[in-house]
Design a protein around this motif. Structure first.
Motif, mmCIF file in Angstrom:
data_model
loop_
_atom_site.group_PDB
_atom_site.id
_atom_site.type_symbol
_atom_site.label_atom_id
_atom_site.label_comp_id
_atom_site.label_asym_id
_atom_site.label_seq_id
_atom_site.Cartn_x
_atom_site.Cartn_y
_atom_site.Cartn_z
ATOM 1 N N ARG A 128 0.824 -1.205 0.000
ATOM 2 C CA ARG A 128 0.000 0.000 0.000
ATOM 3 C C ARG A 128 0.860 1.257 0.000
ATOM 4 O O ARG A 128 0.517 2.263 -0.632
ATOM 5 N N LYS A 131 2.000 1.748 -3.542
ATOM 6 C CA LYS A 131 0.882 2.174 -4.392
ATOM 7 C C LYS A 131 0.541 3.642 -4.145
ATOM 8 O O LYS A 131 0.279 4.400 -5.088
ATOM 9 N N MET A 404 -6.959 7.072 -2.158
ATOM 10 C CA MET A 404 -6.547 5.698 -1.859
ATOM 11 C C MET A 404 -7.294 5.153 -0.644
ATOM 12 O O MET A 404 -7.675 3.974 -0.613
ATOM 13 N N TYR A 405 -7.508 5.992 0.349
ATOM 14 C CA TYR A 405 -8.238 5.537 1.539
ATOM 15 C C TYR A 405 -9.675 5.169 1.179
ATOM 16 O O TYR A 405 -10.189 4.128 1.613
ATOM 17 N N ASN A 408 -9.622 1.857 -0.725
ATOM 18 C CA ASN A 408 -9.266 0.687 0.084
ATOM 19 C C ASN A 408 -10.325 0.326 1.107
ATOM 20 O O ASN A 408 -10.337 -0.802 1.613
ATOM 21 N N ASN A 409 -11.202 1.275 1.431
ATOM 22 C CA ASN A 409 -12.173 1.011 2.494
ATOM 23 C C ASN A 409 -13.611 0.930 2.002
ATOM 24 O O ASN A 409 -14.524 0.822 2.812
ATOM 25 N N SER A 412 -16.244 -4.088 -1.321
ATOM 26 C CA SER A 412 -15.672 -4.696 -2.533
ATOM 27 C C SER A 412 -16.650 -4.683 -3.701
ATOM 28 O O SER A 412 -16.247 -4.667 -4.871
ATOM 29 N N LYS A 415 -16.103 -1.356 -5.397
ATOM 30 C CA LYS A 415 -14.735 -0.913 -5.683
ATOM 31 C C LYS A 415 -14.509 -0.736 -7.174
ATOM 32 O O LYS A 415 -13.975 0.291 -7.619
#
Length: 586
Positions: A128, A131, A404-405, A408-409, A412, A415
């Motif tokens: 991470r 990235k 990014m946060y 990532n949160n 899914s 996403k």
């Protein structure tokens, strides 16, 4: 042995970073000689200083290898000008010769920013971190703010390179027992050599790093710490001495809020209004102690300082209109893409809210707060993108972290659609920015980039041998640096004639001159149709479109019959910029 998953990951990261650097290079180098449309006065100042140093070892004012170079209007910090000497040697005083250092430092900043962002995030998953570093580097590579300054001879892309490199090397040194601390010290020490704002910010930066990493600093070997301090001190001492005693404060004294000539009249007006509101009238009103308490230099300076400290964080500056100067920001764009406000807000909330990275939080916060302070002390510093560029890296970091946060949160299930939405919005925003930059911006900013001087002076140089006198107009901008730069006037001859003397020239009055070249305009109210009485066939006159006041490109038949129009020079928009005239033999 088969390659491991880690080695594949490293190769993948290097490959992606390479692609990002290629994108950054294209955006900064493509048609660099054509867009922006011309070298403006400050760029020519850089070019002629570099040319003079190349040919004589002296700046164009005649000072031998100075630490501050003496220009026609100010003393300039030296590092960018010296770094332009090799490129001017290769390409002359041309857009490529003068702008290439800015573009190259802008490109070199991208991988350094990746390294810095990767170091700032501790306690995170290694994948991470990388990235986030890649994403931040990509956002900086396509940043309108950074691209704008990488494509012109502005010193600040060089400044950002040394700033980012210095912080990265410093933080890295804390994790490697100080092995790179001396390089960090040199990077920090070079910042004031690049741009005047850094002379004030660099002490703040040392304070920030000392405050945040005090424990780690004192844990370093004493010898290593001493070498790092000596490296920074050796680089800083000459420029500090030159700043304090060699003219380096002249520019700040001119642009600071403390020397603003409008303050006293505004105070007088405010006190007068108070008196009239009390029913007093007439002239020579005496302000009361209350008037003086509310309206004085300190209250006006304080108000300006606060206003300029908050303006850089406005949506207008960051996302809507940017810097009002078309050289600093293109019309229709803020310093960031509009959609990046989502990432910035998310980054502010979630980066601060997370329990990890306490030191990085303090560093980012103080970097942003103290980064605006030097600019806030200047008259137009609240939205001056050049002086405020110090805050660009931490803001880009927050934008990258926020996006990014969120990614990532998110659940899914959402996403992939979220990534697709981001890609579509970014693509539309980027294409719109490119359209504005390449299609609209050249004609919208043509006057700000002083277009027309280049082709006009080049033509003057080509034909000047046919004339005894060449007069270059001073009706618009002061013409000296445009002449010296575009003409590539011999610096040895320039030194002999500088500072320029003045003489009387028939029809022009008192004008400055260099050899057979005079700089002035027709005295009195003589219009275009009076010039034939003054110009003879051995005098060449470069006139601005403003003083001609007739569009002779669209209406050539309106040119006077008693003078000869040799050539017209138009802006990219088609509007006239300059004309070359001579008299007719009688």
């Amino acid at each position: 042995m088969a390659p491991t998953k880690t080695s594949h990951s490293v190769l993948s990261i290097k490959g992606i970073l390479f692609v990002i650097v290629v994108i950054a290079s294209i955006l900064r180098l493509f048609h660099l000689s054509q867009v922006p449309v011309s070298l403006f006065g400050d760029e020519l100042d850089v070019g002629y200083h570099a040319y003079s140093i190349l040919k004589t070892g002296r700046d164009y004012s005649g000072n031998f290898m100075p630490l501050h170079l003496q220009s026609l209007a100010e003393w300039r910090t030296p590092l960018y000008l010296y770094s332009a000497v090799p490129t001017v040697a290769l390409f002359g005083i041309s857009p490529l010769g003068v702008r290439l250092p800015a573009a190259l430092f802008g490109i070199a900043t991208i991988p350094m920013f990746y390294l810095l962002v990767s170091e700032l995030i501790g306690g995170e998953n290694e994948s991470r971190k990388r990235k986030l570093g890649l994403f931040a580097a990509f956002l900086l590579a396509v940043s309108p703010w950074h691209i704008q300054y990488s494509r012109a001879a502005f010193e600040v892309t060089q400044l950002l390179f040394f700033l980012i490199s210095g912080i990265y090397l410093f933080i890295r040194s804390l994790r490697t027992k100080g092995s790179l601390l001396w390089l960090s010290g040199i990077s920090f020490g070079l910042m004031p050599w690049v741009y005047s704002t850094a002379k004030m910010f660099t002490p703040f930066l040392f304070f920030i790093l000392g405050l945040v990493y005090l424990k780690e600093i004192f844990a370093l070997p004493k010898k290593t710490l001493l070498v790092g301090l000596l490296a920074a001190g050796l680089v800083l001492t000459p420029i500090t001495w030159s700043t304090l005693f060699g003219g380096g404060t002249q520019r700040f004294n001119y642009i600071s809020i403390f020397s603003d000539p409008t303050v006293e009249p505004e105070i007088g007006t405010a006190r007068g209004n108070d008196a009239h509101n009390r029913g007093e009238s007439g002239t020579g009103l005496n302000p009361t102690p209350i008037d003086k308490m509310f309206h004085n230099k300190f209250t006006y300076w304080g108000e300006s300082l606060l206003q300029h400290s908050f303006m850089p964080f406005s949506t207008e500056f960051l996302f809507l209109t940017g810097d009002p100067n078309p050289r600093h920001s293109i019309e229709g764009m803020g310093e960031f893409y509009k959609f990046e406000i989502i990432g910035l807000l998310a980054g502010l909330v979630f980066f601060i809210a997370k329990s990890e990275n306490r030191k990085s939080k303090i560093l980012i916060a103080l970097w942003i707060i103290l980064g605006v302070f030097p600019s806030s002390l200047t008259r137009d510093g609240g939205n001056h993108a050049t002086r405020l560029i110090l805050i660009l890296p931490p803001l880009v970091f927050l934008v990258a972290y926020g996006f990014m946060y969120l990614l990532n949160n998110v659940n899914s299930l959402f996403k992939r659609p979220l990534v697709l939405l981001y890609v579509v919005v970014f693509a539309l925003s980027f294409v719109s920015y490119q359209h504005l930059y390449w299609v609209h911006n050249p004609s919208q900013s043509e006057r700000w980039w002083h277009y027309g001087w280049g082709p006009a002076i080049t033509e003057v140089k080509r034909i000047q041998s046919q004339y005894d006198n060449v007069v270059i107009t001073s009706a618009d901008e002061p013409p000296w640096i445009f002449f010296a730069g575009w003409y590539e006037y011999d610096p040895v001859l320039w030194h002999q004639g500088y500072p320029m003397k003045k003489h009387q020239l028939t029809g022009f009055g008192e004008v400055s001159y260099m050899g057979k070249f005079s700089f002035g305009s027709f005295e009195g109210k003589k219009g275009l149709y009076d010039w034939g009485k003054i110009l003879d066939s051995k005098t060449l006159y470069l006139a601005s479109a403003k003083e001609v006041n007739v569009n002779l490109i669209a209406e050539p038949e309106r040119s006077p019959k008693d003078i000869q129009l040799l050539k017209s020079f138009a802006y990219p928009s088609g509007e006239p910029a300059f004309y070359l005239f001579t008299g007719i033999s009688r």
